[in-house]
Structure formats: structure tokens, C-alpha cells
Enzyme design. Structure first.
Site, PDB file in Angstrom:
ATOM      1  N   CYS B 116       0.880  -1.172   0.000  1.00 23.52           N
ATOM      2  CA  CYS B 116       0.000   0.000   0.000  1.00 23.52           C
ATOM      3  C   CYS B 116       0.913   1.216   0.000  1.00 23.52           C
ATOM      4  O   CYS B 116       1.507   1.533   1.025  1.00 23.52           O
ATOM      5  CB  CYS B 116      -0.926   0.019   1.209  1.00 23.52           C
ATOM      6  SG  CYS B 116      -1.913   1.545   1.299  1.00 23.52           S
ATOM      7  N   CYS B 119      -0.753   4.403   2.150  1.00 26.13           N
ATOM      8  CA  CYS B 119      -0.813   4.386   3.620  1.00 26.13           C
ATOM      9  C   CYS B 119      -0.377   3.000   4.092  1.00 26.13           C
ATOM     10  O   CYS B 119       0.768   2.621   3.880  1.00 26.13           O
ATOM     11  CB  CYS B 119      -2.187   4.803   4.139  1.00 26.13           C
ATOM     12  SG  CYS B 119      -3.593   4.082   3.279  1.00 26.13           S
ATOM     13  N   SER B 120      -1.274   2.254   4.721  1.00 30.19           N
ATOM     14  CA  SER B 120      -0.877   0.938   5.226  1.00 30.19           C
ATOM     15  C   SER B 120      -2.031  -0.048   5.118  1.00 30.19           C
ATOM     16  O   SER B 120      -2.231  -0.863   5.997  1.00 30.19           O
ATOM     17  CB  SER B 120      -0.411   1.061   6.681  1.00 30.19           C
ATOM     18  OG  SER B 120      -1.415   1.712   7.460  1.00 30.19           O
ATOM     19  N   CYS B 121      -2.807   0.043   4.037  1.00 32.34           N
ATOM     20  CA  CYS B 121      -3.958  -0.844   3.853  1.00 32.34           C
ATOM     21  C   CYS B 121      -3.488  -2.302   3.868  1.00 32.34           C
ATOM     22  O   CYS B 121      -2.498  -2.657   3.229  1.00 32.34           O
ATOM     23  CB  CYS B 121      -4.634  -0.554   2.523  1.00 32.34           C
ATOM     24  SG  CYS B 121      -5.324   1.105   2.443  1.00 32.34           S
TER      25      CYS B 121
END
Lengths: 89, 211, 102
Positions: B116, B119-121
């Protein structure tokens, strides 16, 4: 194979279209259905649902043909309003 | 007062970072204040917060490993998983909430890896919280540009005949990689197979373990 | 960030501390209650700029964003937060002491 170009727009604010794909050409890998536009949700507004697609790009079409393994691919989810029809690169 | 750290073990058995004994930071102060304000306003309760933490702690890569092992052994389930991974995992009994999941199958010709960049999906409702490296600047920056170099750092080297497919979780979908089933596992049970499936193999930065 | 040059992928891993897990829970609860969305969380994280990514930890950035979204969503006011943070900070020198009330 439907080719699409990611619009090379550079608006401020929260968008879910990565910079590195703007202006790049790929093909629709699949349609995912309609999802609320994150550009509206980010500001707490009611968000219309927009078609969302998985678009597949060759790494060579993103980074140039001299990139290692240009036929490896990158898939990303892109909302309809960021895409326009394109010819094959 | 002395703090009894035995009260602060995570379900994995590891200690929480010993934040109780470190100087109170500005951001920790904010967390306490926000939490107490939400309780005072009647928006949530301490029990709800504790329950949410328990729910997330209970999610782990072991869940995904069960899904992978089922896909390796049950052709009908594999087909269902590839067609609609959210429905297939719910059918197995996992509470994944509103997670929109796509399963990506590794084969002799294709290796999938998930990142991702925005962000940090991560499929946290199935696999739990992402590892620290997944959220790092280096992983998020480089995986979309030089995936094979990143994979090599994780010890995964692929032949030129294998196509690498990188998946950037930019919007509403989350991804789980179905690693290739190792050779020599024909006689293993589903349970034994699940033990071969690592977290990293479901992100694509690893392969399934050999028996 | 995608496509930028960067060094090796770091391999250190930490178990999440209780205060970090609480931040995560507050994000889930705040959005489940309709005060904001994950997109609002991301907007504020992005607006914090590149320096914040280097100078703050992951859940420090998250609590900053969760707080701003909750204020924007009307859960409480900046004045209420200020008073509460001041009160919390006076409870003790460590997280354990300051969080004891709850």
C-alpha cells in the site's frame, strides 16, 4: 483489452490515485463495482458511489523500458473519474 | 508504585512494549484524554474499547493460513475464493466485517506481492495488524518500482520466466496472496498444511515453508 | 512515496503496546460511530506532511489524526481536549500512572 490513461491531474487534498501512475496507460483488469468517492468522504461529506476499476500497468510503461523486468506488472484500484480512454502505449 | 507486567502480556504471550514505565509522552497524554472524553460523552465505554482490542488481538495470520490450506485441498473452495474471497472466508466462519478481499494465486508462472503505497492498507480483519516493515517508507517506496530487489531482501528469488505482479492497495480492496503449495505435501492434512503458510507468504514477500 | 528511492526494508518488529492498541481501537470506534471515515484519517495524516512521518511513530500520527477528526466531527471541543490533557498530564510521570483513572 480496454486501455485507459490515468489523468495527469495534480489537485491538492486527499485522493487515492498514486502520483507515480498519473499520466500512465494500463488496461482494465476488472471492474469492482461502485464505491463512495474517498475524495468526499475525507472531508466528511456525503459521497456519491463511483465505478472503481483495477487497472494493470506494465512496469516498463510506468518506469521506462530500461527498468529491470519491464513486463512485470502493477495493479492498482483507480476511480472512474481519474480514467480516460487511451490507445495502447 | 510497582507495575506487574504479568498483567500486560499480549495474547501472543509477548510483553507489550513497557510503556507503563517510560515517561508519559504528549501523544500518550492525548490518547488518554481522547479516550476519556469519548467515554464521558457517552460515545463509547471502556468495555467497548477493551472488546475492540480483544477482537483485533484475536485476528492473526493463522486465520489466513487456514484459508490457504483449504484452497490447496478443496478445488471447489479454491474456485469460490478466487471468485469472491470475502464470501469464501465468511463461509469458513471468519468475522471479517466489511472487508472487501481479493485472493491472488501464485503459480509457476506468476508471483503476486502486495503493498500500500498511500498508507498501510492491509487485510487486518482477517490477518490482524500489519508488520512494521509493511508500513515502512522503504517497502512502500520501492516495491512498486523494483519488486524483485525487495523480494530478494526477503530471500525470495524468482526465475525470469515468472511474472511478478505487484498489487497496490490504493482504494477499497484488500489482498491475500495464495502461495504456491510446496512439493512433497501430497499426504499432509489441511491442518498440517496450514502450518506451512507464513504471514509473509500471504503478503507475497515469502513462500510457503517446506514440510 | 511509491517509486521513490529508499534504503533496505527494515526488519525490526515490535509488539504493539497497550496505548497503541487503544489508539487503533479509538479509530475503529470513532469511525463505526460515524464521526469520521478512514478517508478522513488518511487526509489528516497526509496533511501532517513528510516531516511527521520521520519524527512521529505510526500510532502517534494516528492519535493526532483521530483527535482532529473527532473534533471536526463534533465529538468534543478543542477546549475540552485542552483541559483534559492538562488534567491527565498532572496525574503522574508515566503512562501507567496517568492512565490509572481508566
Amino acid at each position: 483489452m480496454q486501455h485507459v490513461r490515468v489523468k495527469p491531474m495534480m489537485p491538492p487534498g486527499h485522493v487515492r490515485t498514486p502520483h507515480y501512475l498519473r499520466g500512465k496507460i494500463g488496461v482494465i483488469e476488472r471492474s469492482l463495482g461502485a464505491f463512495p468517492n474517498p475524495e468526499d468522504l475525507a472531508y466528511g461529506h456525503a459521497a456519491p458511489a463511483l465505478p472503481l476499476y483495477r487497472v494493470r500497468f506494465r512496469l516498463g510503461d510506468i518506469w521506462g523500458e530500461d527498468t529491470p523486468h519491464p513486463d512485470d506488472t502493477l495493479d492498482a484500484e483507480i476511480y472512474d473519474h481519474w480514467l480516460e480512454p487511451a490507445d495502447a502505449p | 508504585m510497582p507495575h506487574d507486567h504479568h498483567d500486560h502480556l499480549s495474547p501472543s504471550g509477548h510483553p507489550y512494549r513497557e510503556d507503563d514505565d517510560t515517561p508519559l509522552s504528549y501523544w500518550q497524554t492525548m490518547e488518554i484524554a481522547v479516550r476519556e472524553l469519548l467515554v464521558e460523552k457517552g460515545i463509547t465505554t471502556p468495555a467497548d474499547i477493551a472488546a475492540q482490542i480483544e477482537t483485533m488481538d484475536a485476528r492473526s495470520p493463522a486465520n489466513g493460513a487456514q484459508v490457504v490450506a483449504r484452497a490447496w485441498t478443496d478445488p471447489a473452495f479454491r474456485a469460490e475464493l478466487l471468485a469472491d474471497a470475502s464470501a469464501a472466508t465468511r463461509d469458513m466462519g471468519f468475522d471479517i466485517g466489511p472487508l472487501n478481499l481479493i485472493a491472488l494465486e501464485n503459480t509457476a508462472d506468476v508471483h503476486n506481492v502486495v503493498v500500500c503505497t498511500l498508507c498501510s492498507c492491509y487485510p487486518r480483519n482477517l490477518l490482524g495488524l500489519p508488520p512494521d516493515w509493511y508500513k515502512s517508507r522503504a517497502y512502500r517506496s520501492r516495491t512498486v518500482r523494483e519488486p524483485r530487489a525487495v523480494l530478494a531482501e526477503f530471500g525470495v528469488t524468482l526465475p525470469d520466466t515468472t511474472t511478478v505482479r505487484v498489487h497496490d492497495s490504493t482504494a477499497d480492496m484488500r489482498y491475500i496472496v495464495i502461495p504456491a503449495r510446496p512439493e512433497g505435501t501430497e499426504n499432509l492434512s489441511e491442518h498440517e498444511l496450514a502450518a506451512l503458510v507464513t504471514r509473509d507468504s500471504m503478503i507475497g514477500t515469502g513462500l510457503a515453508k517446506l514440510p | 512515496m511509491g517509486g521513490d528511492a529508499a534504503g533496505p526494508v527494515p526488519t525490526d518488529q515490535h509488539d504493539f503496546s497497550l496505548w497503541e492498541k487503544r489508539v487503533d481501537a479509538l479509530m475503529i470506534i470513532g469511525s463505526a460511530k460515524g464521526y469520521f471515515t478512514v478517508d478522513g484519517l488518511r487526509r489528516v495524516l497526509e496533511d501532517m506532511g513528510k516531516d511527521a512521518f520521520e519524527s512521529m511513530t505510526y500510532y502517534e500520527r494516528w492519535i493526532a489524526s483521530v483527535n482532529q477528526n473527532l473534533i471536526e466531527g463534533g465529538a468534543y471541543t478543542t477546549a475540552e481536549l485542552a483541559e483534559k490533557m492538562d488534567e491527565v498530564a498532572k496525574r503522574g510521570a508515566t503512562y501507567g500512572d496517568a492512565a490509572q483513572a481508566t
